[in-house]
Write an enzyme that holds these catalytic residues in place. Structure first.
Site, PDB file in Angstrom:
ATOM      1  N   HIS A 165     -10.481   3.812   6.079  1.00 16.29           N
ATOM      2  CA  HIS A 165      -9.857   4.219   4.694  1.00 16.29           C
ATOM      3  C   HIS A 165     -10.994   5.000   3.908  1.00 16.29           C
ATOM      4  O   HIS A 165     -11.371   4.399   2.964  1.00 16.29           O
ATOM      5  CB  HIS A 165      -9.385   2.892   4.069  1.00 16.29           C
ATOM      6  CG  HIS A 165      -8.249   2.182   4.800  1.00 16.29           C
ATOM      7  ND1 HIS A 165      -7.139   2.053   4.103  1.00 16.29           N
ATOM      8  CD2 HIS A 165      -8.302   1.185   5.416  1.00 16.29           C
ATOM      9  CE1 HIS A 165      -6.299   1.337   4.731  1.00 16.29           C
ATOM     10  NE2 HIS A 165      -7.064   0.590   5.865  1.00 16.29           N
ATOM     11  N   CYS A 192      -5.300   4.634   9.030  1.00 15.42           N
ATOM     12  CA  CYS A 192      -4.952   3.363   9.469  1.00 15.42           C
ATOM     13  C   CYS A 192      -3.291   3.268   9.937  1.00 15.42           C
ATOM     14  O   CYS A 192      -3.152   3.547  10.820  1.00 15.42           O
ATOM     15  CB  CYS A 192      -5.420   2.536   8.464  1.00 15.42           C
ATOM     16  SG  CYS A 192      -5.864   0.761   9.148  1.00 15.42           S
ATOM     17  N   GLU A 226     -10.077   6.637   1.535  1.00 13.90           N
ATOM     18  CA  GLU A 226      -9.419   6.543   0.096  1.00 13.90           C
ATOM     19  C   GLU A 226      -9.955   5.459  -0.838  1.00 13.90           C
ATOM     20  O   GLU A 226     -10.024   5.314  -1.802  1.00 13.90           O
ATOM     21  CB  GLU A 226      -8.015   6.735   0.009  1.00 13.90           C
ATOM     22  CG  GLU A 226      -7.373   5.195   0.589  1.00 13.90           C
ATOM     23  CD  GLU A 226      -7.205   5.017   1.916  1.00 13.90           C
ATOM     24  OE1 GLU A 226      -7.822   5.590   2.765  1.00 13.90           O
ATOM     25  OE2 GLU A 226      -6.515   3.946   2.352  1.00 13.90           O
TER      26      GLU A 226
HETATM   27  N1  GLN Z   1      -2.761  -3.616  11.239  1.00 14.54           N
HETATM   28  C1  GLN Z   1      -2.025  -2.757  10.468  1.00 14.54           C
HETATM   29  C2  GLN Z   1      -0.851  -2.210  11.241  1.00 14.54           C
HETATM   30  O1  GLN Z   1      -0.816  -2.658  12.314  1.00 14.54           O
HETATM   31  C3  GLN Z   1      -2.743  -1.353   9.902  1.00 14.54           C
HETATM   32  C4  GLN Z   1      -3.848  -2.075   8.959  1.00 14.54           C
HETATM   33  C5  GLN Z   1      -4.197  -1.101   7.809  1.00 14.54           C
HETATM   34  O2  GLN Z   1      -3.298   0.133   7.564  1.00 14.54           O
HETATM   35  N2  GLN Z   1      -4.942  -1.345   7.128  1.00 14.54           N
HETATM   36  O3  GLN Z   1       0.103  -1.659  10.607  1.00 14.54           O
END
Ligand code: GLN
Length: 195
Positions: free
Chosen positions: A175, A79, A177
């Site tokens: 994710h 992410c 995890e």
């Molecule tokens: N939207 C977040 C960002 O721009 C990422 C979201 C996440 O890691 N769950 O960093």
């Protein structure tokens, strides 16, 4: 085998718990002196990429981490970690400005691409190299908008690329995890072992 987990912000603890479950030793990276320990791989967790990027720069970690990855150190970014590893990022806003980045993967991340509220959902989809469907939890997730030929797309959801690999680098929009499934982490550990 020993895995470094970037622990500046975000969901680093969940990665550590998953590695523990797999019997893999890990340690947290909070400052430069942590980073200087021996390691076989690095995990960059989800969270807020702007905050993590700024801290990486302020703590003097950005360049050493980039150099290690360029030198072949296996890295797994989830992410926000996907955003930090992307060469380019689109979809920045005044509330979430362009983060300083490691930028070692030849691809463009589309950030907050599913919209602020609608970005959180759960699904299952196939993942190249892993048998059966993988549970995927998305939280304000980015996706991979463009990728060079060196980047292999490993999973797509609704026609959007959500997992990819470029040599020693693995990223997911979702994710792994946060689900009990350890297979994506095991996939990463295979890259670590093969090095
Ligand atoms: N939207 C977040 C960002 O721009 C990422 C979201 C996440 O890691 N769950 O960093």
């Amino acid at each position: 085998m020993r895995i470094a987990v970037l622990a500046l912000q975000g969901a680093f603890l969940e990665h550590e718990m998953l590695l523990n479950k797999l019997g893999v030793d890990c340690f947290e990276v909070r400052q430069l002196k942590d980073w200087q320990q021996e390691k076989d791989g690095l995990i960059i967790p989800g969270g807020e990429s702007t905050t993590q990027g700024k801290l990486l720069r302020e703590l003097g970690l950005l360049d050493p981490i980039r150099e290690a990855i360029e030198g072949g150190l296996p890295v797994f970014g989830t992410c926000a970690g996907l955003i930090l590893l992307s060469q380019k990022v689109e979809g920045n806003s005044p509330a979430a400005p362009e983060p300083p980045r490691i930028g070692t993967m030849s691809m463009t991340a589309a950030r907050n691409a599913y919209g602020r509220q609608l970005g959180s959902f759960h699904t299952e989809a196939s993942f190249k190299g892993i048998e059966g469907n993988i549970p995927m939890t998305f939280i304000r997730a980015p996706y991979i908008a463009h990728a060079s030929e060196d980047v292999e797309i490993l999973a797509t959801v609704d026609g959007r690329s959500v997992a990819a690999r470029q040599n020693n680098q693995l990223v997911t929009s979702f994710h792994p995890e946060l689900d009990m499934d350890t297979r994506v982490h095991e996939y990463f550990l295979k890259i670590v072992k093969a090095r």
